[in-house]
Design a protein around this motif. Structure first.
Motif, PDB file in Angstrom:
ATOM      1  N   SER A 119     -33.819  22.808  11.464  1.00 37.34           N
ATOM      2  CA  SER A 119     -33.750  21.348  11.500  1.00 37.34           C
ATOM      3  C   SER A 119     -34.834  20.710  12.358  1.00 37.34           C
ATOM      4  O   SER A 119     -35.057  19.507  12.263  1.00 37.34           O
ATOM      5  N   TYR A 120     -35.519  21.472  13.206  1.00 35.83           N
ATOM      6  CA  TYR A 120     -36.549  20.840  14.019  1.00 35.83           C
ATOM      7  C   TYR A 120     -37.817  20.526  13.224  1.00 35.83           C
ATOM      8  O   TYR A 120     -38.664  19.761  13.678  1.00 35.83           O
ATOM      9  N   LEU A 121     -37.949  21.069  12.011  1.00 39.95           N
ATOM     10  CA  LEU A 121     -39.089  20.737  11.169  1.00 39.95           C
ATOM     11  C   LEU A 121     -38.841  19.414  10.454  1.00 39.95           C
ATOM     12  O   LEU A 121     -37.756  19.165   9.932  1.00 39.95           O
ATOM     13  N   HIS A 122     -39.862  18.586  10.386  1.00 41.24           N
ATOM     14  CA  HIS A 122     -39.724  17.286   9.735  1.00 41.24           C
ATOM     15  C   HIS A 122     -39.354  17.430   8.254  1.00 41.24           C
ATOM     16  O   HIS A 122     -38.696  16.557   7.689  1.00 41.24           O
ATOM     17  N   ARG A 123     -39.769  18.481   7.628  1.00 40.09           N
ATOM     18  CA  ARG A 123     -39.595  18.679   6.196  1.00 40.09           C
ATOM     19  C   ARG A 123     -38.179  19.082   5.790  1.00 40.09           C
ATOM     20  O   ARG A 123     -37.846  19.081   4.592  1.00 40.09           O
ATOM     21  N   THR A 124     -37.333  19.441   6.743  1.00 37.68           N
ATOM     22  CA  THR A 124     -36.111  20.155   6.402  1.00 37.68           C
ATOM     23  C   THR A 124     -35.091  19.316   5.651  1.00 37.68           C
ATOM     24  O   THR A 124     -34.351  19.834   4.809  1.00 37.68           O
ATOM     25  N   GLU A 125     -35.030  18.015   5.908  1.00 42.23           N
ATOM     26  CA  GLU A 125     -34.105  17.194   5.126  1.00 42.23           C
ATOM     27  C   GLU A 125     -34.414  17.297   3.636  1.00 42.23           C
ATOM     28  O   GLU A 125     -33.513  17.455   2.810  1.00 42.23           O
ATOM     29  N   ALA A 126     -35.692  17.220   3.291  1.00 42.22           N
ATOM     30  CA  ALA A 126     -36.080  17.338   1.883  1.00 42.22           C
ATOM     31  C   ALA A 126     -35.761  18.730   1.350  1.00 42.22           C
ATOM     32  O   ALA A 126     -35.295  18.888   0.216  1.00 42.22           O
ATOM     33  N   ASP A 127     -36.004  19.761   2.167  1.00 42.32           N
ATOM     34  CA  ASP A 127     -35.675  21.116   1.734  1.00 42.32           C
ATOM     35  C   ASP A 127     -34.181  21.267   1.489  1.00 42.32           C
ATOM     36  O   ASP A 127     -33.760  21.927   0.524  1.00 42.32           O
ATOM     37  N   CYS A 128     -33.354  20.660   2.344  1.00 47.94           N
ATOM     38  CA  CYS A 128     -31.902  20.744   2.155  1.00 47.94           C
ATOM     39  C   CYS A 128     -31.485  20.159   0.813  1.00 47.94           C
ATOM     40  O   CYS A 128     -30.605  20.711   0.126  1.00 47.94           O
ATOM     41  N   ARG A 129     -32.089  19.054   0.432  1.00 49.01           N
ATOM     42  CA  ARG A 129     -31.730  18.421  -0.849  1.00 49.01           C
ATOM     43  C   ARG A 129     -32.033  19.335  -2.029  1.00 49.01           C
ATOM     44  O   ARG A 129     -31.405  19.212  -3.087  1.00 49.01           O
ATOM     45  N   GLY A 130     -32.984  20.231  -1.855  1.00 49.69           N
ATOM     46  CA  GLY A 130     -33.314  21.153  -2.931  1.00 49.69           C
ATOM     47  C   GLY A 130     -32.435  22.387  -2.989  1.00 49.69           C
ATOM     48  O   GLY A 130     -32.599  23.216  -3.889  1.00 49.69           O
ATOM     49  N   PHE A 131     -31.503  22.519  -2.041  1.00 46.79           N
ATOM     50  CA  PHE A 131     -30.648  23.702  -1.988  1.00 46.79           C
ATOM     51  C   PHE A 131     -29.172  23.318  -1.895  1.00 46.79           C
ATOM     52  O   PHE A 131     -28.430  23.871  -1.075  1.00 46.79           O
ATOM     53  N   THR A 132     -28.738  22.395  -2.731  1.00 46.75           N
ATOM     54  CA  THR A 132     -27.352  21.924  -2.652  1.00 46.75           C
ATOM     55  C   THR A 132     -26.518  22.306  -3.871  1.00 46.75           C
ATOM     56  O   THR A 132     -25.355  21.924  -3.956  1.00 46.75           O
ATOM     57  N   ARG A 133     -27.086  23.064  -4.791  1.00 45.15           N
ATOM     58  CA  ARG A 133     -26.320  23.398  -6.001  1.00 45.15           C
ATOM     59  C   ARG A 133     -25.213  24.404  -5.667  1.00 45.15           C
ATOM     60  O   ARG A 133     -25.212  25.049  -4.612  1.00 45.15           O
ATOM     61  N   ALA A 134     -24.287  24.552  -6.607  1.00 46.91           N
ATOM     62  CA  ALA A 134     -23.136  25.424  -6.392  1.00 46.91           C
ATOM     63  C   ALA A 134     -23.587  26.853  -6.069  1.00 46.91           C
ATOM     64  O   ALA A 134     -24.477  27.400  -6.731  1.00 46.91           O
ATOM     65  N   GLY A 135     -22.977  27.444  -5.053  1.00 49.11           N
ATOM     66  CA  GLY A 135     -23.262  28.818  -4.678  1.00 49.11           C
ATOM     67  C   GLY A 135     -24.440  29.003  -3.751  1.00 49.11           C
ATOM     68  O   GLY A 135     -24.678  30.116  -3.263  1.00 49.11           O
ATOM     69  N   SER A 136     -25.193  27.945  -3.503  1.00 54.29           N
ATOM     70  CA  SER A 136     -26.389  28.070  -2.667  1.00 54.29           C
ATOM     71  C   SER A 136     -25.999  28.273  -1.214  1.00 54.29           C
ATOM     72  O   SER A 136     -25.399  27.409  -0.580  1.00 54.29           O
ATOM     73  N   ARG A 137     -26.359  29.426  -0.666  1.00 53.07           N
ATOM     74  CA  ARG A 137     -26.029  29.745   0.725  1.00 53.07           C
ATOM     75  C   ARG A 137     -27.211  29.394   1.618  1.00 53.07           C
ATOM     76  O   ARG A 137     -28.291  29.966   1.495  1.00 53.07           O
ATOM     77  N   ILE A 138     -27.002  28.416   2.504  1.00 56.56           N
ATOM     78  CA  ILE A 138     -28.050  27.989   3.429  1.00 56.56           C
ATOM     79  C   ILE A 138     -27.537  28.073   4.852  1.00 56.56           C
ATOM     80  O   ILE A 138     -26.533  27.446   5.212  1.00 56.56           O
ATOM     81  N   ARG A 139     -28.247  28.860   5.666  1.00 54.73           N
ATOM     82  CA  ARG A 139     -27.987  28.865   7.107  1.00 54.73           C
ATOM     83  C   ARG A 139     -28.845  27.776   7.737  1.00 54.73           C
ATOM     84  O   ARG A 139     -30.074  27.814   7.680  1.00 54.73           O
TER      85      ARG A 139
END
Length: 312
Positions: free
Chosen positions: A168-188
């Protein structure tokens, strides 16, 4: 200053000459060998927690070393699969997981490093799927982010359960999170522990926490499986509020915490029926990992300095 020391050979020589260093390392690292690690992992599993095991090593520039790392992970996966895994009521997550840095699998090799690392990750994911073990791809410094996420996206076509880490300290991470929200997507989701310039990363602790909570809200509102990697009471309280608001049961997210940090909080959450996974590192290349842990929490640094001072 501490993050700068993580890449300093001189500082490493200075710290490792103290005999007490081994005792400090054991607080945060499960051991240098797989046999030591397995004892720690078995104890955590028996106590109602899950594990994510990291064989320490990164920035591999030798193909033979990358192959040796793959061989160690394959053996680790088989050994973890053989451990007793007590049932956790209401929790569907796989109790045992390995965490892998693509730089340890050869990402930095000349010319075809990213392709080599991706293929090695495919080998490990195949072994893990056969054994009933999960794999999560660790985040590293910003120079590797695009290649790492590209490898994850490619392999998720074969292994949809493959996890990834966002910082989360990277400025880009909010946009990256939006790309990994589909069903089953495991994000730490973690806050981040590498030294990055202000042009690409938030520098103040408050800003990093605010970004963490914005990113977490995106993941919690999505259809994926958020893995909340934080020891911060503010972030944990916010997670509980989001879980209630978005009606996420204990099978739809998990907490992750580092081995040796806030053990009491880990047990409290596990006793309350939450899925709690402990990130457990092992191996001889512990120095960079340890210094990043010291940088994350002043209390860790105080503990280390007090021990060294009293035994020097």
């Amino acid at each position: 200053m501490i993050l700068a020391a993580s890449s300093s050979p001189r500082m490493k020589r200075l710290l490792t000459r103290f005999p007490i260093t081994a005792e400090i390392v054991r607080r945060f690292v499960a051991g240098e060998t797989r046999s030591e690690l397995l004892g720690v992992a078995a104890g955590l599993l028996a106590g109602g927690r899950m594990v994510s095991v990291d064989f320490l090593g990164e920035n591999t520039t030798d193909r033979a070393q990358a192959e040796a790392t793959v061989a160690e992970y394959r053996a680790l996966i088989r050994d973890l699969a053989a451990l007793d895994r007590p049932a956790l009521p209401g929790i569907m997550a796989t109790p045992v997981e390995v965490s892998v840095k693509l730089s340890a699998l050869g990402q930095a090799l000349p010319a075809d490093g990213p392709a080599v690392a991706t293929e090695n990750l495919r080998v490990l994911s195949t072994e893990a799927e056969r054994a009933g073990v999960w794999v999560t791809v660790d985040a590293e410094d910003r120079s590797t982010t695009d290649a790492t996420l590209a490898a994850v996206r490619e392999l998720r076509a074969e292994f949809p359960w493959l996890g990834a880490v966002l910082q989360s300290y990277l400025h880009r991470t909010e946009a990256d999170c939006r790309g990994f929200t589909r069903a089953g997507s495991r994000i730490r989701l973690c806050k981040g522990a590498y030294r990055e310039p202000r042009e690409v990363a938030f520098q103040r602790a408050g800003e990093v926490t605010e970004s963490f909570l914005r990113c977490l809200d995106i993941l919690m509102r999505g259809e994926g499986y958020p893995m909340v990697a934080s020891h911060d009471p503010i972030s944990i309280a916010a997670t509980e509020r989001m879980v209630a608001e978005y009606r996420r049961g204990p099978s739809r997210f998990e907490y992750q915490m580092l081995y040796g940090i806030r053990n009491g909080e880990q047990l409290r959450l596990a006793c309350e029926g939450r899925a709690v996974r402990v990130y457990v590192p092992y191996g001889r290349q512990w120095y960079g990992y340890l210094t990043r842990r010291l940088a994350e929490r002043p209390a860790n640094l105080t503990f280390f300095l007090r021990a060294v001072t009293h035994n020097s």
